[in-house]
Design an enzyme around this catalytic site. Structure first.
Site, PDB file in Angstrom:
ATOM      1  N   ASN A   1      -2.327 127.673  44.480  1.00 45.35           N
ATOM      2  CA  ASN A   1      -3.460 126.773  44.238  1.00 45.35           C
ATOM      3  C   ASN A   1      -3.695 126.715  42.736  1.00 45.35           C
ATOM      4  O   ASN A   1      -4.384 127.567  42.172  1.00 45.35           O
ATOM      5  CB  ASN A   1      -4.685 127.308  44.991  1.00 45.35           C
ATOM      6  CG  ASN A   1      -5.958 126.529  44.684  1.00 45.35           C
ATOM      7  OD1 ASN A   1      -5.968 125.613  43.855  1.00 45.35           O
ATOM      8  ND2 ASN A   1      -7.040 126.901  45.342  1.00 45.35           N
TER       9      ASN A   1
ATOM     10  N   ARG B   1      -1.084 123.430  46.692  1.00 45.04           N
ATOM     11  CA  ARG B   1      -2.191 122.487  46.597  1.00 45.04           C
ATOM     12  C   ARG B   1      -1.783 121.391  45.622  1.00 45.04           C
ATOM     13  O   ARG B   1      -1.326 121.681  44.514  1.00 45.04           O
ATOM     14  CB  ARG B   1      -3.425 123.198  46.049  1.00 45.04           C
ATOM     15  CG  ARG B   1      -4.564 122.238  45.781  1.00 45.04           C
ATOM     16  CD  ARG B   1      -5.759 122.952  45.184  1.00 45.04           C
ATOM     17  NE  ARG B   1      -6.837 122.019  44.938  1.00 45.04           N
ATOM     18  CZ  ARG B   1      -7.658 122.097  43.895  1.00 45.04           C
ATOM     19  NH1 ARG B   1      -7.521 123.054  42.998  1.00 45.04           N
ATOM     20  NH2 ARG B   1      -8.623 121.216  43.745  1.00 45.04           N
TER      21      ARG B   1
ATOM     22  N   HIS C   1     -10.953 118.189  46.578  1.00 48.48           N
ATOM     23  CA  HIS C   1     -11.365 119.486  47.126  1.00 48.48           C
ATOM     24  C   HIS C   1     -11.379 119.464  48.656  1.00 48.48           C
ATOM     25  O   HIS C   1     -12.153 120.185  49.293  1.00 48.48           O
ATOM     26  CB  HIS C   1     -12.774 119.888  46.639  1.00 48.48           C
ATOM     27  CG  HIS C   1     -12.885 120.157  45.178  1.00 48.48           C
ATOM     28  ND1 HIS C   1     -13.894 119.639  44.393  1.00 48.48           N
ATOM     29  CD2 HIS C   1     -12.113 120.891  44.342  1.00 48.48           C
ATOM     30  CE1 HIS C   1     -13.749 120.049  43.141  1.00 48.48           C
ATOM     31  NE2 HIS C   1     -12.669 120.802  43.085  1.00 48.48           N
TER      32      HIS C   1
ATOM     33  N   ARG D   1     -15.883 117.872  32.423  1.00 46.51           N
ATOM     34  CA  ARG D   1     -15.872 116.454  32.820  1.00 46.51           C
ATOM     35  C   ARG D   1     -17.280 115.872  32.865  1.00 46.51           C
ATOM     36  O   ARG D   1     -18.216 116.544  33.290  1.00 46.51           O
ATOM     37  CB  ARG D   1     -15.214 116.304  34.204  1.00 46.51           C
ATOM     38  CG  ARG D   1     -13.713 116.451  34.161  1.00 46.51           C
ATOM     39  CD  ARG D   1     -13.111 116.583  35.549  1.00 46.51           C
ATOM     40  NE  ARG D   1     -12.675 117.937  35.812  1.00 46.51           N
ATOM     41  CZ  ARG D   1     -12.274 118.404  36.995  1.00 46.51           C
ATOM     42  NH1 ARG D   1     -12.270 117.597  38.040  1.00 46.51           N
ATOM     43  NH2 ARG D   1     -11.898 119.648  37.131  1.00 46.51           N
TER      44      ARG D   1
ATOM     45  N   GLU E   1      -9.186 127.791  50.298  1.00 43.87           N
ATOM     46  CA  GLU E   1      -8.268 126.652  50.311  1.00 43.87           C
ATOM     47  C   GLU E   1      -6.881 127.125  50.738  1.00 43.87           C
ATOM     48  O   GLU E   1      -6.140 126.399  51.388  1.00 43.87           O
ATOM     49  CB  GLU E   1      -8.196 126.039  48.893  1.00 43.87           C
ATOM     50  CG  GLU E   1      -9.490 125.354  48.471  1.00 43.87           C
ATOM     51  CD  GLU E   1      -9.581 125.068  46.977  1.00 43.87           C
ATOM     52  OE1 GLU E   1      -9.543 126.016  46.165  1.00 43.87           O
ATOM     53  OE2 GLU E   1      -9.692 123.891  46.609  1.00 43.87           O
TER      54      GLU E   1
HETATM   55  C1  UVW Z   1     -10.158 118.326  42.071  1.00 46.71           C
HETATM   56  C2  UVW Z   1     -10.698 119.347  41.151  1.00 46.71           C
HETATM   57  O1  UVW Z   1     -11.572 119.065  40.378  1.00 46.71           O
HETATM   58  O2  UVW Z   1     -10.167 120.599  41.242  1.00 46.71           O
HETATM   59  P1  UVW Z   1     -10.621 121.900  40.401  1.00 46.71           P
HETATM   60  O3  UVW Z   1     -12.007 122.204  40.856  1.00 46.71           O
HETATM   61  O4  UVW Z   1      -9.631 122.947  40.818  1.00 46.71           O
HETATM   62  O5  UVW Z   1     -10.577 121.531  38.965  1.00 46.71           O
HETATM   63 MG    MG Z   2     -10.704 125.034  42.387  1.00 50.72          MG
END
Ligand code: UVW
Ligand code: MG
Ligand code: ADP
Length: 399
Positions: free
Chosen positions: A8, A90, A179, A240, A384
């Protein structure tokens, strides 16, 4: 009986498990954290009770996976790589191509590469995982399990953007959601803990890690989620931005002389969120420490982070005409009582009565609501990896 290695590769970490399937016995599991940051570290649990923990910086995912490959043998988790009968990976973005898990072939790899623009922080890391495992286990079948798969049940009214319809038809522009393995695991687990059939439940799953997504899960099916065409959308995250006014993109381009790709990839994906607001770190532990010491804008970053999630709880409760339980999972959701407190604050009006003492829990399954609360609040460590292992053996059995 078979041994499965699950990889993952997240945006800031590599997690793995070695599982004996179909019994789902965990032979080893571990995590390599803060990849690309300072103060990196990793830990591996094996032999039922043993645990290796070490501080080590990883400049990229490749370094972490190569070390994992060595440790599997050194710690005698396996005697040789040939013991591993399958690898489950993943993969974050499956785009239009993949609605379910698939056996990895050169064509599948090319299709995952084609989705890289849509998940620039993730698909490259997922591909690194696939390539590194191919080097270690060249003849072992591997399966890709997509974050997007669980959200394929969303109705059109959730997944279509209010854009010219032809963009959906021509370019596959729609909400995909991410997710998925995590939201699926914790909602199934919540039904077990609530001792109610999942078909009767309206659940809101809050996956709060470095990436954050909220999902409305009705009757065991995802009907809406906060991430979108890419994992950039929805709430504010570690690096982000989450949702912003789209008119900001040309405005920022104009002011800074950056290209559209630079604004989206470098600024909105990598330099925004808690890192952008605080100027301190993308890691919640650092922000919590800084907020305690009242350093800079750490407290503001926490408020922005939590308040966006809080608003989704109201939104998805309205979406499902009520909610039976709210679930917290992933690095922050499982561990941070501070964030859960801010997210849950003042929700008594919609039947959420939670106990600050129970909310102190870290990293284990627990109800944090008062017993009389109509809406239950449950912390559930995600898994996961077990969902990926289940999908991997299902797909290989049909192959
Ligand atoms: C899709 C995603 O944001 O995954 P992660 O939380 O692992 O960055
Ligand atoms: Mg994660
Ligand atoms: N004990 C903890 N307390 C607070 N936050 C934590 C704790 N452990 C992990 N986190 C936070 O969880 C986030 C990473 O979550 P994780 O689900 O592992 O991310 P990803 O899978 O996206 O790489 C980081 O922001 C980290 O600070």
């Amino acid at each position: 009986m078979s041994k499965i290695l699950v990889m993952n590769c997240g945006s800031s970490s590599v997690k793995f498990q070695v599982l004996q399937m179909p019994e789902e016995n965990v032979l080893a599991k571990g995590v390599f954290e803060r990849i690309g940051l300072d103060q990196g570290h990793y830990s591996i649990q094996f032999n039922e009770t043993e645990k290796l923990k070490e501080d080590k910086n990883f400049s990229n995912h490749e370094e972490a996976i190569q070390l994992l490959g060595k440790k599997l043998l050194e710690l005698k988790i396996i005697e040789s790589y040939s013991e591993i009968q399958a690898v489950g990976h993943r993969v974050v973005h499956g785009g239009e191509k993949f609605h379910d898990a698939v056996v990895i072939t050169d064509k599948v790899i090319a299709d995952i590469e084609a989705c890289t623009d849509l998940a620039p922080l993730h698909n490259p890391a997922n591909l690194t995982g696939i390539f590194e495992c191919q080097k270690l286990l060249p003849n072992t079948p591997a399966v890709a399990v997509f974050d997007t798969a669980f959200h394929q049940t969303m109705p059109e009214s959730s997944y279509l953007y209010s854009l010219p319809y032809e963009y959906y038809e021509k370019y596959g522009i729609r909400k995909y959601g991410f997710h998925g393995s995590s939201h699926k695991y914790v909602t199934q687990r919540a039904a077990e803990l609530l001792q109610r059939p999942i078909e009767q439940l309206r659940l809101i799953s809050c996956h709060i890690g470095n990436g954050v997504s909220i999902a409305a899960v009705e009757g065991g099916k995802s009907i809406d989620t906060s991430m979108g065409f890419t994992p950039l959308a929805g709430v504010a995250m570690g690096t982000r931005s989450g949702n912003i006014d789209p008119a900001l993109i040309p405005f920022i381009m104009d002011k800074t002389g950056k290209t559209a790709n630079e604004v989206v990839f470098d600024i909105l994906n990598r330099k925004s969120g808690m890192l952008g607001v605080s100027g301190i770190s993308s890691d919640l532990r650092d922000i919590e420490d800084a907020a305690q010491e009242k350093i800079g804008r750490a407290e503001t970053a926490l408020e922005i982070f939590a308040s966006r999630i809080h608003k989704y709880l109201g939104s998805y409760t309205a979406r499902m005409y009520g909610v039976d339980a709210i679930i917290f999972t992933a690095g922050v959701g499982e561990n941070s009582s501070v964030i859960r407190e801010k997210v849950l604050k003042g929700l008594e009006f919609m039947g959420v009565y939670w106990d600050p003492a129970l909310n102190k829990v870290r990293g284990k399954e627990a109800f944090v609501n008062y017993p009389h609360s109509p809406v239950k609040v449950i912390v559930i460590p995600t898994n996961e990896e077990v969902m990926i292992a289940r999908d991997a053996i299902r797909v290989l059995a049909n192959h």
